[in-house]
Design an enzyme around this catalytic site. Structure first.
Site, short mmCIF file in Angstrom:
data_model
loop_
_atom_site.label_atom_id
_atom_site.label_comp_id
_atom_site.label_asym_id
_atom_site.label_seq_id
_atom_site.Cartn_x
_atom_site.Cartn_y
_atom_site.Cartn_z
N LEU A 47 51.30 7.14 3.02
CA LEU A 47 50.46 6.49 4.01
C LEU A 47 49.50 5.63 3.22
O LEU A 47 48.81 6.14 2.33
CB LEU A 47 49.74 7.54 4.85
N ASP A 48 49.47 4.33 3.49
CA ASP A 48 48.70 3.39 2.69
C ASP A 48 47.22 3.77 2.63
O ASP A 48 46.69 4.41 3.54
CB ASP A 48 48.84 1.97 3.24
N ILE A 49 46.55 3.30 1.60
CA ILE A 49 45.14 3.62 1.40
C ILE A 49 44.28 3.18 2.58
O ILE A 49 43.30 3.84 2.93
CB ILE A 49 44.64 3.00 0.07
N SER A 66 45.30 3.03 5.69
CA SER A 66 45.84 3.62 6.92
C SER A 66 45.33 5.05 7.05
O SER A 66 44.97 5.70 6.07
CB SER A 66 47.37 3.61 6.90
#
Length: 255
Positions: free
Chosen positions: A126-128, A130
């Site tokens: 999960l992107d930073i 997000s």
């Protein structure tokens, strides 16, 4: 005790067969073989051994007991944390898995102990920038289910967007989001995409390319300003507060 048998020149690695049969991850399989917990056609297996695809594999109950003790954690990842290893000064999400952040309403009632952090790793990313549901697990079977190009597990996201072109998004572009886009020269799998309100979309995907939703939106003239994962398979984020975590219950399955 049976004498170990040497690997045959032909066949498939026993550790790979164990993984393909859904018994364990590749790392677990190697550890079980090394511990003397695996027999192939009645004889003790050795690391690197190959065997016929239809061979009989027996697993010592001690391996099952060890596997059963492994935990899976559901974390509501806030912004500013990376999923995996620390990078560019940002902490990994696993650093949030401490007793102080354990959700008081965790229905499992399991107790935390430090050994549960050993080998606890994200099953997916999960992107930073997000937020939402991130799975961390010690169980290689769960990691194999959730990660990789072959996974069939749905992941649901709520995505706030801004229009970079005048007017509303044409229906033809919404259809392209559902099916018709490609990233890095590879077509994307069909997705379910629908408007939740005037500035929020709901995405349901069965794959997870790097920054996939943000890049998909850019291709149709939308800018993502907020992204939250709310479900993985049949497991939902629910009421879990940001920055807190709970255990995956015995009754919960991703598929």
């Amino acid at each position: 005790m049976s004498e170990p048998i040497s690997g045959a020149a032909e066949g498939v690695r026993v550790s790979k067969l164990i993984t393909e049969r859904g018994l364990a991850s590749r790392r677990e399989a190697d550890a079980w073989i090394e511990a003397g917990w695996v027999k192939v056609d009645g004889k003790m297996a050795v690391l690197g051994q190959r065997a016929a695809p239809d061979c009989r594999i027996e697993i010592d109950p001690r391996a099952r007991n060890e596997q059963a003790r492994r935990v899976t954690v559901l974390l509501h990842k806030p912004m500013g944390f990376v999923s995996g290893q620390a990078e560019d000064g940002h902490k990994p999400a696993v650093t949030l898995v401490i007793p102080a952040n354990h959700w008081k309403d965790d229905p499992t009632r399991l107790a935390f102990h430090p050994g549960q952090l050993r080998g606890l790793a994200p099953a997916g990313r999960l992107d930073i920038d997000s937020t939402g549901l991130l799975v961390l697990t010690q169980d290689g079977r769960i990691a194999k289910t959730l990660i990789g190009d072959e996974t069939k597990v749905e992941k649901e996201y709520l995505v706030r967007v801004q229009h970079t072109k005048p007017g509303r998004l044409p229906d033809t572009e919404l259809e392209r989001l559902r099916h018709g886009l490609e990233l890095d020269g590879r077509p994307l799998r069909p997705a379910r995409v629908s408007w939740q309100n005037e500035d929020q979309l709901r995405f349901v995907l069965r794959e997870g390319r790097k920054r996939q939703i943000r890049r998909m939106c850019e291709l149709v003239g939308l800018k993502v300003v907020g992204l939250k994962r709310v479900r993985i398979g049949s497991v939902s984020l629910g009421q879990l507060p940001p920055g807190q975590w709970r255990y995956l219950g015995d009754h919960e399955r991703f598929i």
